[in-house]
Design a protein around this motif. Sequence first.
Motif, short mmCIF file in Angstrom:
data_model
loop_
_atom_site.label_atom_id
_atom_site.label_comp_id
_atom_site.label_asym_id
_atom_site.label_seq_id
_atom_site.Cartn_x
_atom_site.Cartn_y
_atom_site.Cartn_z
N GLU A 60 0.84 -1.20 0.00
CA GLU A 60 0.00 0.00 0.00
C GLU A 60 0.87 1.24 0.00
O GLU A 60 1.90 1.28 0.64
CB GLU A 60 -0.90 -0.01 1.24
N GLU B 182 2.62 3.48 11.81
CA GLU B 182 1.83 3.21 10.61
C GLU B 182 0.99 4.43 10.26
O GLU B 182 0.61 5.23 11.13
CB GLU B 182 0.94 1.97 10.80
N ASP C 43 -2.01 5.83 7.14
CA ASP C 43 -2.78 5.59 5.92
C ASP C 43 -3.25 6.92 5.36
O ASP C 43 -3.06 7.98 5.97
CB ASP C 43 -3.95 4.62 6.18
N LYS C 44 -3.85 6.88 4.18
CA LYS C 44 -4.22 8.11 3.49
C LYS C 44 -5.23 8.93 4.29
O LYS C 44 -5.13 10.15 4.36
CB LYS C 44 -4.77 7.78 2.11
N GLY D 116 1.16 1.26 5.85
CA GLY D 116 -0.20 1.66 6.19
C GLY D 116 -0.76 0.94 7.38
O GLY D 116 -0.13 0.11 8.01
#
Length: 462
Positions: free
Chosen positions: A5, A370, A372-373, A33
């Motif tokens: 990812e 971690e 993520d978007k 992610g």
Amino acid sequence: LSRLEAVTARSFEEEGEHLGSRKHRMSEEKDCGGGDALSNGIKKHRTSLPSPMFSRNDFSIWSILRKCIGMELSKITMPVIFNEPLSFLQRLTEYMEHTYLIHKASSLSDPVERMQCVAAFAVSAVASQWERTGKPFNPLLGETYELVRDDLGFRLISEQVSHHPPISAFHAEGLNNDFIFHGSIYPKLKFWGKSVEAEPKGTITLELLEHNEAYTWTNPTCCVHNIIVGKLWIEQYGNVEIINHKTGDKCVLNFKPCGLFGKELHKVEGYIQDKSKKKLCALYGKWTECLYSVDPATFDAYKKNDKKNTEEKKNSKQMSTPEELDEMPVPDSESVFIIPGSVLLWRIAPRPPNSAQMYNFTSFAMVLNEVDKDMESVIPKTDCRLRPDIRAMENGEIDQASEEKKRLEEKQRAARKNRSKSEEDWKTRWFHQGPNPYNGAQDWIYSGSYWDRNYFNLPDIY
């Protein structure tokens, strides 16, 4: 890794093109992610880092440290190979791994039982340090970190509020408004020839809101042995005094130094006593394993008998001349002897099977960096997750991590020089200096409004 990812890296003015191409490469190679959402709505966290750790066998720390005996290590620049891919702000967040103990304390009606849970939480807060011999990255002034864990029932914000001396402030709160946990830590590191000693100065405060109670304590001293040659090993030692400021009850825990033959390695023991110093309960265990409570008379009788047996063993053995221990001592028994009538307060969760290849991280530590978007569109640009040197190291790009670390340190020095020229003082954003409301010690208090997500005029530190 089963899933690949992209991490959407923020653009940096100086290296926009370089980071753009790197972001594309990372999207094909690395997984930074946070995983997918499960069907029950709880986020699934990663169970591995994008790359395993590098071997430190080919690097000599002695060449750096031999001129530094007795000096404070915060003033020494260390090669990135001796780091782990977390900022000290993220490392501090590991206090929260066993948040369930705070929730449990909040649910109990008996103040002694609540103190037992708070003591177990204080011991569990240092458990993740076992075998964690990598140094966290020093936070940059103004650096922040947030962590929201719906599954564990808390959210936390931390900020690097001072660079000289380095001070990190944090503030966590229960999502059900059952507790507030806050503090400021000034880790004083010293090198003593064969070992590095870390004294975590600063007050830690836990407020149980439903009981209108506040507890304060400081952490024990941590020592890393054999940093020049041999296998690195860690011990914690010193007294930790937890005070309930409402009832006057105290819990005094003694983190024992390992001793000459390792008999005391990792051991913790102490008592809960009321304000007239009457012993209400005894606690014992190992900070690497577990903590038990037992009646104080039963505990004292066991200790007396154990001391007698130890002296008999000593007298029956021919003792050689004692020398300073280099190798980690092996204790008489790996587990704690459970005294009849004891109650288990806390037991450590096993580390993931890949922990040794992942800087000896716990499952909790594995997810701290971690991103993520969805998260990246929300967190401020000062968050540790966006630090390019930590991200590069996590991805196994040691040379790039070293270059980025050097660039960020030079940028920080230049910013400090510019402020001194303009006689401008650094202003912290989320915390302010003030006395601790319960013991009056110098502290940093959360100013509020971080979770409003209104991040204007933030410093450009990366």
